[in-house]
Design a protein around this motif. Sequence first.
Motif, PDB file in Angstrom:
ATOM      1  N   ILE A 179      11.043   7.753  13.838  1.00 12.00           N
ATOM      2  CA  ILE A 179      10.947   9.103  12.787  1.00 12.00           C
ATOM      3  C   ILE A 179       9.755   9.869  13.661  1.00 12.00           C
ATOM      4  O   ILE A 179       8.756   9.707  14.430  1.00 12.00           O
ATOM      5  N   LEU A 180      10.200  11.387  14.030  1.00 13.66           N
ATOM      6  CA  LEU A 180       9.007  12.820  14.669  1.00 13.66           C
ATOM      7  C   LEU A 180       8.492  12.970  13.134  1.00 13.66           C
ATOM      8  O   LEU A 180       9.033  13.517  12.170  1.00 13.66           O
ATOM      9  N   LEU A 181       6.838  12.603  13.227  1.00 15.60           N
ATOM     10  CA  LEU A 181       6.706  13.348  12.058  1.00 15.60           C
ATOM     11  C   LEU A 181       5.226  14.005  12.358  1.00 15.60           C
ATOM     12  O   LEU A 181       4.665  14.100  13.743  1.00 15.60           O
ATOM     13  N   GLU A 182       5.088  15.048  11.780  1.00 11.69           N
ATOM     14  CA  GLU A 182       3.550  15.992  11.439  1.00 11.69           C
ATOM     15  C   GLU A 182       2.900  15.264  12.157  1.00 11.69           C
ATOM     16  O   GLU A 182       2.170  13.941  11.233  1.00 11.69           O
ATOM     17  N   ASN A 183       1.508  15.568  12.651  1.00 12.95           N
ATOM     18  CA  ASN A 183       0.417  14.827  13.533  1.00 12.95           C
ATOM     19  C   ASN A 183      -0.649  15.032  12.935  1.00 12.95           C
ATOM     20  O   ASN A 183      -1.935  15.237  13.276  1.00 12.95           O
ATOM     21  N   GLU A 184      -0.828  14.851  11.469  1.00 10.69           N
ATOM     22  CA  GLU A 184      -1.097  14.726  10.722  1.00 10.69           C
ATOM     23  C   GLU A 184      -2.370  13.981   9.138  1.00 10.69           C
ATOM     24  O   GLU A 184      -1.810  12.847   9.698  1.00 10.69           O
ATOM     25  N   PRO A 185      -3.088  13.951   8.954  1.00 14.24           N
ATOM     26  CA  PRO A 185      -3.998  12.461   8.398  1.00 14.24           C
ATOM     27  C   PRO A 185      -2.778  12.162   7.016  1.00 14.24           C
ATOM     28  O   PRO A 185      -2.963  14.019   6.468  1.00 14.24           O
ATOM     29  N   GLY A 186      -2.966  11.807   6.848  1.00 19.17           N
ATOM     30  CA  GLY A 186      -1.925  11.010   5.557  1.00 19.17           C
ATOM     31  C   GLY A 186       0.368  11.059   5.669  1.00 19.17           C
ATOM     32  O   GLY A 186      -0.042  10.592   4.564  1.00 19.17           O
ATOM     33  N   ALA A 187       0.238  11.633   6.598  1.00 23.54           N
ATOM     34  CA  ALA A 187       1.250  11.665   6.959  1.00 23.54           C
ATOM     35  C   ALA A 187       2.514  10.417   7.223  1.00 23.54           C
ATOM     36  O   ALA A 187       2.855  10.131   6.276  1.00 23.54           O
ATOM     37  N   LEU A 188       1.874   9.075   7.829  1.00 22.53           N
ATOM     38  CA  LEU A 188       1.568   8.099   8.053  1.00 22.53           C
ATOM     39  C   LEU A 188       1.780   7.299   7.022  1.00 22.53           C
ATOM     40  O   LEU A 188       2.656   6.429   6.401  1.00 22.53           O
ATOM     41  N   SER A 189       0.399   7.566   5.955  1.00 26.58           N
ATOM     42  CA  SER A 189       0.931   6.696   5.251  1.00 26.58           C
ATOM     43  C   SER A 189       1.679   7.647   3.985  1.00 26.58           C
ATOM     44  O   SER A 189       2.670   6.600   3.126  1.00 26.58           O
ATOM     45  N   ARG A 190       2.670   8.526   3.709  1.00 28.61           N
ATOM     46  CA  ARG A 190       3.374   8.843   3.103  1.00 28.61           C
ATOM     47  C   ARG A 190       4.720   8.118   3.291  1.00 28.61           C
ATOM     48  O   ARG A 190       5.283   7.577   2.606  1.00 28.61           O
ATOM     49  N   VAL A 191       5.343   7.714   4.684  1.00 25.48           N
ATOM     50  CA  VAL A 191       6.793   6.947   5.594  1.00 25.48           C
ATOM     51  C   VAL A 191       6.053   5.352   4.863  1.00 25.48           C
ATOM     52  O   VAL A 191       7.266   4.895   3.794  1.00 25.48           O
ATOM     53  N   VAL A 192       5.420   5.008   5.172  1.00 19.75           N
ATOM     54  CA  VAL A 192       4.740   3.086   5.379  1.00 19.75           C
ATOM     55  C   VAL A 192       4.932   3.353   3.550  1.00 19.75           C
ATOM     56  O   VAL A 192       5.689   2.324   2.551  1.00 19.75           O
ATOM     57  N   GLY A 193       3.839   4.302   1.909  1.00 20.05           N
ATOM     58  CA  GLY A 193       5.001   4.316   1.407  1.00 20.05           C
ATOM     59  C   GLY A 193       5.704   4.416   0.842  1.00 20.05           C
ATOM     60  O   GLY A 193       6.105   3.706  -0.571  1.00 20.05           O
ATOM     61  N   LEU A 194       6.841   4.955   1.279  1.00 22.97           N
ATOM     62  CA  LEU A 194       7.846   5.023   0.892  1.00 22.97           C
ATOM     63  C   LEU A 194       8.865   4.210   1.337  1.00 22.97           C
ATOM     64  O   LEU A 194       9.633   3.398   0.120  1.00 22.97           O
ATOM     65  N   PHE A 195       8.553   3.335   1.550  1.00 22.16           N
ATOM     66  CA  PHE A 195       9.344   2.359   2.010  1.00 22.16           C
ATOM     67  C   PHE A 195       8.808   1.203   0.910  1.00 22.16           C
ATOM     68  O   PHE A 195       9.567   0.401   0.619  1.00 22.16           O
ATOM     69  N   ALA A 196       7.488   0.888   1.204  1.00 21.33           N
ATOM     70  CA  ALA A 196       7.194  -0.122  -0.049  1.00 21.33           C
ATOM     71  C   ALA A 196       7.216   0.290  -1.959  1.00 21.33           C
ATOM     72  O   ALA A 196       8.374  -0.437  -2.035  1.00 21.33           O
ATOM     73  N   GLN A 197       7.201   1.632  -1.861  1.00 24.40           N
ATOM     74  CA  GLN A 197       7.651   2.978  -3.385  1.00 24.40           C
ATOM     75  C   GLN A 197       9.718   2.254  -3.353  1.00 24.40           C
ATOM     76  O   GLN A 197      10.266   2.122  -4.932  1.00 24.40           O
ATOM     77  N   ARG A 198      10.512   2.433  -2.189  1.00 23.73           N
ATOM     78  CA  ARG A 198      11.556   2.211  -2.896  1.00 23.73           C
ATOM     79  C   ARG A 198      12.278   0.871  -2.459  1.00 23.73           C
ATOM     80  O   ARG A 198      12.979   0.583  -1.772  1.00 23.73           O
ATOM     81  N   ASN A 199      11.204   0.205  -2.212  1.00 19.61           N
ATOM     82  CA  ASN A 199      12.229  -1.443  -1.932  1.00 19.61           C
ATOM     83  C   ASN A 199      12.086  -2.251  -0.274  1.00 19.61           C
ATOM     84  O   ASN A 199      12.989  -2.588  -0.624  1.00 19.61           O
ATOM     85  N   TYR A 200      11.458  -0.878   0.415  1.00 14.88           N
ATOM     86  CA  TYR A 200      12.582  -1.279   1.434  1.00 14.88           C
ATOM     87  C   TYR A 200      11.263  -2.283   3.001  1.00 14.88           C
ATOM     88  O   TYR A 200      10.312  -1.947   1.796  1.00 14.88           O
TER      89      TYR A 200
END
Lengths: 589, 167
Positions: free
Chosen positions: B8-29
């Motif tokens: 994954i290439l993503l914007e190097n901004e605060p909080g961006a990583l947590s959105r990706v990690v959060g998505l995994f938890a949220q969707r049961n991946y």
Amino acid sequence: MAEELSGGDLLIRSLQEEGVEYIFGYPGGAALHIYDAIFRQQKIEHILVRHEQAATHMADGYARSTGRAGVVLVTSGPGATNAITGIATAYMDSAPMVVISGQVPSDLIGTDAFQETDMVGVSRPVVKHSFIVKTAKEIPSIVRKAFHIASTGRPGPVVIDIPKDTTDPNVKFQFDFPEEVKLRSYRPIFEGEDSAVDRAFKALICSTRPVLYVGGGAITSGCSELLTEFASALKIPVAATLMGLGAFPCSHRQSLGMLGMHGTYEANMAMHEADLIISLGARFDDRVTNDPKKFCPDATIVHVDIDEASVSKIIEADIAVMADSSWFMKKIETKRQEYLSQEQPGDREKREELSELWWSKIEAWREQHGLDHNRKPEIGKPISPQLAIQALYRATEGKAFVTSDVGQHQMFAAQYYKFDEPRQWINSGGLGTMGFGLPAAMGVQMGHPERTVVCVTGEGSFMMNMQELSTCLQYGLPIKIINLNNQALGMVKQWQDMQYGGRHSQSTYSDSLPDFKTLVEAFGHIGIKIEGAENLESGLKEAFSEPLRNKLVFVDIWVDPDEHVYPMAVKGGAMNEMVLGKAQEEASQ
Amino acid sequence: MTRQLISILLENEPGALSRVVGLFAQRNYNIETLCVAPTEDPTLSRITLTTVADGVRLKQIVRQVNKLIEVYSVKALGGANCLERELVIISISNASSKQLDSVIDFAQSLNASSLVKSEELGILQFVGSGEEVDHYINCMNAKLVELSPDLKIAELVRSGVAAIELN
């Protein structure tokens, strides 16, 4: 030289640039600089709510009825967390919304300061995106991005968290509102592949039992006219999801009404027996498909959706069209016109014959177990809630905006009020938020001051946000509230009747209900109580009469507490497996 | 269900990583490994992660990740189209100097390198694909048991897999 403004003023000026008419909000410490900026301007009207959850539902109702993003302003901590339910509601139903939350000053973030909550963190799973402001300078560009993200692609709520120091009245920057949005990582799709449309049209022409399965995305995309023209020309039956009602006129002969758990018999049967399903902005929700393994066994699935992740999420699409529904409809309608203009008379005859055959099946289902839209009041019997919705339909000539809460009344409204216009029916379909109806109706009324706005509710849902009756008085909102009072949490009670041996655990409270007529009068409104089927028409007539046109009227209709919503899908079954009435239900127990 | 590599290439901004990690938890991946750092363009970060999913689920994960506003691009990598590397560092304590010597010799025969060797501690580093790292750890465990039943890896630190596309 551009003028210099503080963060609070930059925010309000930016909202003005976005064409915002209303802010639905509630003040508090961290948002006070912003509130002062609101006080010093005239263009945007702030609507003072009585609870932040209601502010989000108002913004939601405004957004869904107008198509423009609704705006919410809350303070930090409890103000922000109170907004979460409404943000999640908008997220699940893809409503455009911008929520601005005050935050404690930057240097206090992370210290468990008074009224501090990590709003970006708390809201993360239920927003399309969120921003936290680092410096006042970036407020205009963040506002611009927030509205762009909220309103394009698959719409949704966007949060802007603003620490108090970034709205400091003494720190000023040039106001420079960006004309263009630059977001290299956000590229929402709109147009799909022409080849997919070709394949979809070919599949349609080869099919003998097609169904159009239409969801909320069709309404968002504004493709109703095209859809109606297309479906009418080829005589395709149209079934709508709870969110899609109104995308195709419900009073049209080809409308099968709602499908799914409480969908009509003919809609669910047609879906199950279809050989082609064209899904338009719908997401194969579990309340529609029931057991996905048994879903529409013979059908080729064409799935049109602007959200790539919705396609093939639950049901694998045979033909996937990642595109806006209006783009797809434009393309396929052109194909349809070309095709019909070149069709040989023999082919036409054959096509029409097959269509007749399919329709004769559907008409037979409709005849057998379709909804009875011509119920008659039975003197001396309790009012049936279905009859109440039919009477409402007549009293409003089918032209009202109708919002609803969640439960049996919601299903009765969806089944029996024939919505002919997109955006006319507004309810919390995805999250199923009780308390949505009244504030949503308020937002609709703000967006459409001249229209009749009705909130169909039940006494359970209504009591979850009834404090907003006070807001209604403050802003003179003449909403008509139709309360289907069954003295119970009707849908819970229905499930308990059907699946828990009639044990009504925590679903009744008949001894402690308020007298709603007196209650709404105390809030300065008009209350009408209707008991007995013979008084239904006259009571509603009064509620919608000219003298009460500018008044909020609460109509407390005492309905049959034992009524269930039918049809009801058999748990874990296919779409053609439904319980159609009490007799069948009792026989199966 | 197989191991899948997602880049994954993503914007190097605060909080961006947590959105990706959060998505995994949220969707049961699930996330098996996670590796993140800035790229040649400092405004973008690269996340390489591994998960366990079948093809249908993988497609869904990629699409859900792609929906995140700050994700610039996302790709499932695997098989011949990428080169993957993972680093593992292990420490061994309570070994005699002689035992440590033979452990290091053995490790070097597996292309590992020795970072620290003192009287009470040995630290070894190995780089390879995720699978090679698994194999290395198994071999090291076997070797230690062979030398003495009391010997074992004291601490094991894996970096998570990083991968680069080949074409």
